[in-house]
Design an enzyme around this catalytic site. Sequence first.
Site: not given
Ligand code: SAJ
Length: 431
Positions: A257, A203
Amino acid sequence: MQKICVIGLGYIGLPTAAIFARAGVSVVGVDVNKQVVERLNKGEIIIEEVGLPEVVKEVVESGKLRASMEPEEADAFIISVPTPIHEDCTANVEYVRSATKAIVPYLKKGNVVIVESTIPPCTMDDVVAPIIEEAGLNPKEDVALAHCPERVLPGRILIELVENTRIVGGLTPEATAKAADVYRQIVTGDVIETEAVTAEMSKLMENTFRDVNIALANELAKISARLGVDAHKVIELANKHPRVNIHQPGPGVGGHCLAVDPYFIVEKAPEEARLIQLSRDINNSMPDFVIEQIIKLTAELKEPKIALFGLTYKGNIDDVRESPAIEIVEKVLANPRYDVRVHDPHVREEQVPFPLLSFEEAVKGANLVVVLADHNEFKAIDQQALLAQMETPVVFDTKNCTSLKQEEGLTVYRIGDVIGLQAIAVKPISS
Ligand code: SAJ
């Protein structure tokens, strides 16, 4: 499985409880927040998640889900409480510890105890099992103890809770199998059985993988700014390679996360986890990078009127936890030079310590709109409204999400797209 007790009715616990209830299991959801419990028993929820209000209403009305402040006897217990970080970036497992202690008086031999909260490696063995042992039960024989991390994406929780592959890691193979069977009642994806520590680590590495890759994209944005290269074009072209997938730069990484989990690994292996730590540092530096751009853009204006759009850590949700947008807003608000207006159609006033305005109020007379979250409302911002309402129609789109066109007097900048980023002219651009 006749009855499940879910501890923690937050972003993960509540949808999990609702889905088990929808599958016909009798579920009692437990939370320390009285308001959450009272509202849930009326079929209402206080969080925003696509489809959740309908499912909750249905299962509360059918009597399959109810809420309580106290745990009850059940066949399985699912602990889904937060694991925040301390000031020094080490994990705070106090909620996991207190939730485990809270269920101990109701535990019977043969029960299944699952921790869904994200936890540092070895927490099941070193923190959870000893609490159960102290209560006089053998954590390897009397109960089935397992870690099953949630892996869902906010906004798609109801779908992903059912369709995603689940990893279940127990203290013993028997515990793993029993815990896996709990999930097989609701999951259509694979339910993979492993050991507790492997589940914990898998995870953490999922989110660390993403955090490190976003850090690379953010670093590229900064390098591009220095060299005068369009980072978005670079990413688009590099990603034409079949094995390359550069992520998107942005105002930073938020949420509970990605911005947190990598620290759980650093805590346990600080000497080795160097790239992981550095990636955190790079992503944490992005709000200041955005502020620098805002300062450059507004350098020539006497009293810059800045409209900040979006407070959540990503689009189309109401979650502001660890949101880089909040840090940016607070720093801009702290600068007495600026007349600041904040707008987010997904956030309620009580969630933030500053006033919120409507779109119209925020853009009226503004010199600069800074987009900090990729909400659908912002993707579809009305170009004409900006042109008509703003004093100097300049947009800094840090999420590269708007479909605004650089025309008719509108200037649009993106992060990593800073070639020619110039101070807004003292005279309104349109005049
Ligand atoms: N972000 C960027 N650039 C990108 C992608 C995302 O700057 O290319 C930023 C987003 O704007 C945001 C942050 O990253 O601020 C996180 O967003 P996210 O959509 O990547 O993830 P979370 O935190 O909403 O959810 C993640 C997910 N993990 C993965 O995709 C590996 C989700 O599947 C998990 O369940 C969750 O973490 C968790 O609970 O751990």
